[in-house]
Write a protein that holds these residues in place. Sequence first.
Motif, PDB file in Angstrom:
ATOM      1  N   THR A 112     -14.192  37.966 -25.392  1.00 12.54           N
ATOM      2  CA  THR A 112     -14.001  37.691 -23.957  1.00 12.54           C
ATOM      3  C   THR A 112     -12.820  36.770 -23.682  1.00 12.54           C
ATOM      4  OG1 THR A 112     -15.581  35.843 -24.090  1.00 12.54           O
ATOM      5  CG2 THR A 112     -16.458  38.009 -23.470  1.00 12.54           C
ATOM      6  N   GLN A 113     -12.306  36.101 -24.715  1.00 16.75           N
ATOM      7  CA  GLN A 113     -11.226  35.133 -24.521  1.00 16.75           C
ATOM      8  C   GLN A 113      -9.843  35.671 -24.877  1.00 16.75           C
ATOM      9  OE1 GLN A 113     -11.756  32.037 -23.055  1.00 16.75           O
ATOM     10  NE2 GLN A 113     -13.760  32.995 -22.734  1.00 16.75           N
ATOM     11  N   LEU A 114      -9.748  36.962 -25.202  1.00 20.35           N
ATOM     12  CA  LEU A 114      -8.446  37.538 -25.539  1.00 20.35           C
ATOM     13  C   LEU A 114      -7.628  37.701 -24.267  1.00 20.35           C
ATOM     14  CD1 LEU A 114      -9.551  40.212 -28.163  1.00 20.35           C
ATOM     15  CD2 LEU A 114      -8.355  38.060 -28.601  1.00 20.35           C
ATOM     16  N   PHE A 119      -9.215  42.880 -18.694  1.00 19.77           N
ATOM     17  CA  PHE A 119     -10.679  42.949 -18.638  1.00 19.77           C
ATOM     18  C   PHE A 119     -11.344  42.789 -20.018  1.00 19.77           C
ATOM     19  CE2 PHE A 119      -9.004  45.814 -15.296  1.00 19.77           C
ATOM     20  CZ  PHE A 119      -9.386  45.065 -14.185  1.00 19.77           C
ATOM     21  N   PRO A 120     -11.027  41.730 -20.744  1.00 23.39           N
ATOM     22  CA  PRO A 120     -11.608  41.573 -22.086  1.00 23.39           C
ATOM     23  C   PRO A 120     -13.126  41.417 -22.085  1.00 23.39           C
ATOM     24  CG  PRO A 120     -10.528  39.551 -21.378  1.00 23.39           C
ATOM     25  CD  PRO A 120     -10.169  40.596 -20.373  1.00 23.39           C
ATOM     26  N   ALA A 121     -13.664  40.728 -21.078  1.00 22.04           N
ATOM     27  CA  ALA A 121     -15.115  40.539 -21.024  1.00 22.04           C
ATOM     28  C   ALA A 121     -15.825  41.870 -20.828  1.00 22.04           C
ATOM     29  CB  ALA A 121     -15.481  39.567 -19.903  1.00 22.04           C
ATOM     30  N   LEU A 122     -15.303  42.695 -19.941  1.00 17.79           N
ATOM     31  CA  LEU A 122     -15.915  43.993 -19.686  1.00 17.79           C
ATOM     32  C   LEU A 122     -15.872  44.867 -20.930  1.00 17.79           C
ATOM     33  CD1 LEU A 122     -17.166  45.933 -17.641  1.00 17.79           C
ATOM     34  CD2 LEU A 122     -14.851  46.661 -17.023  1.00 17.79           C
ATOM     35  N   ARG A 123     -14.745  44.848 -21.611  1.00 15.04           N
ATOM     36  CA  ARG A 123     -14.606  45.630 -22.836  1.00 15.04           C
ATOM     37  C   ARG A 123     -15.571  45.132 -23.911  1.00 15.04           C
ATOM     38  NH1 ARG A 123      -9.141  48.161 -23.126  1.00 15.04           N
ATOM     39  NH2 ARG A 123      -8.032  47.633 -21.199  1.00 15.04           N
ATOM     40  N   THR A 124     -15.725  43.812 -23.985  1.00 10.53           N
ATOM     41  CA  THR A 124     -16.621  43.237 -24.990  1.00 10.53           C
ATOM     42  C   THR A 124     -18.069  43.646 -24.751  1.00 10.53           C
ATOM     43  OG1 THR A 124     -15.159  41.317 -25.258  1.00 10.53           O
ATOM     44  CG2 THR A 124     -17.431  41.088 -26.030  1.00 10.53           C
ATOM     45  N   PHE A 125     -18.523  43.538 -23.512  1.00  8.65           N
ATOM     46  CA  PHE A 125     -19.912  43.887 -23.211  1.00  8.65           C
ATOM     47  C   PHE A 125     -20.158  45.388 -23.319  1.00  8.65           C
ATOM     48  CE2 PHE A 125     -19.758  39.645 -21.217  1.00  8.65           C
ATOM     49  CZ  PHE A 125     -20.851  39.091 -21.849  1.00  8.65           C
ATOM     50  N   ALA A 126     -19.129  46.188 -23.061  1.00  8.02           N
ATOM     51  CA  ALA A 126     -19.254  47.624 -23.300  1.00  8.02           C
ATOM     52  C   ALA A 126     -19.438  47.890 -24.790  1.00  8.02           C
ATOM     53  CB  ALA A 126     -18.021  48.359 -22.776  1.00  8.02           C
TER      54      ALA A 126
END
Length: 303
Positions: A112-114, A119-126
């Motif tokens: 999420t910190q990249l 949208f790093p957080a969205l990609r991470t949770f996906a």
Amino acid sequence: MTQAFGVTIQVVKRVSTIKSMNQNLKKNIGAVILLLATVIFFVIWMNVLVQRGSITITLVFIAALITALTTGFGAFPFLLKKEIGRSWLGYGNALAGGLMIGASLGLIFEGTQLGDISFPALRTFAGILAGLFLVIVAHRALEKRTEQVSIGDIEGANATKMIMIVGIMTAHSFAEGIGVGVSFGESASLGTLITTAIAIHNIPEGLAISLVLIPRGAGFIKSMWWSVFSSLPQPLMAVPAFLFVMLFKPLLPFGLGLAAGAMLWMVFKELLPEARRELSSLKVYVCIIVTAVGMLVFQMVAH
């Protein structure tokens, strides 16, 4: 005279039994030394590669191979005897669960910190959802297949039970291999951290396999190597996962989330329930909280 002859036969049998036990013990100790020496060799090699400052396919493969080999350590408590307290398995699963939770939170935070990716957080949770989905599908597919498979006994072990325990651990190993690969895609320090966490986590997995195989007649050495075999997907999956992350940088948060989701599934679906069957809830949660916090602090210091 007959009595003396009978006593002599008994003595000869006892001596023969002792010699056989000593030979088996020597073989077992030799196998332990071989496994330890192999792990030490690869750890030294890995550290040399890390010190060079570049992340290579060789480094990733060796790191994942180390995690696979440490699974064999789970058989070590059976070196001298075939029965141990099952509370060992409870503590091992609880401690490993805490480490995996801490490692997973670290992966999620990193994803999420990249800042150079949209949208790093969205990609991470996906990725987390995808990891959960994939490991559940793999687990269910494996369960269905093992229910249909019927083979003869292997050294007295029930074939279905043996395939189930080794197969489930092998299914877990795919996710763990991905975890190693994608973590090295982020940084060498994170990769080393995740490698350490998974290597420690694999020890109670090896213990779980041994607890099933050895009481059913499998020898110490075969049980140890079956444990290692169950984790061989880790080095096989780590390299493709690493290449996937390096070639597709925008999907790095997804990859980190994928590994975190798979790890969290292992904790809450497998490790935590197994630990609670062997220990009180208080002991389990204390072990998990302490090790999870310790892992998070270790990650903060490492970064």
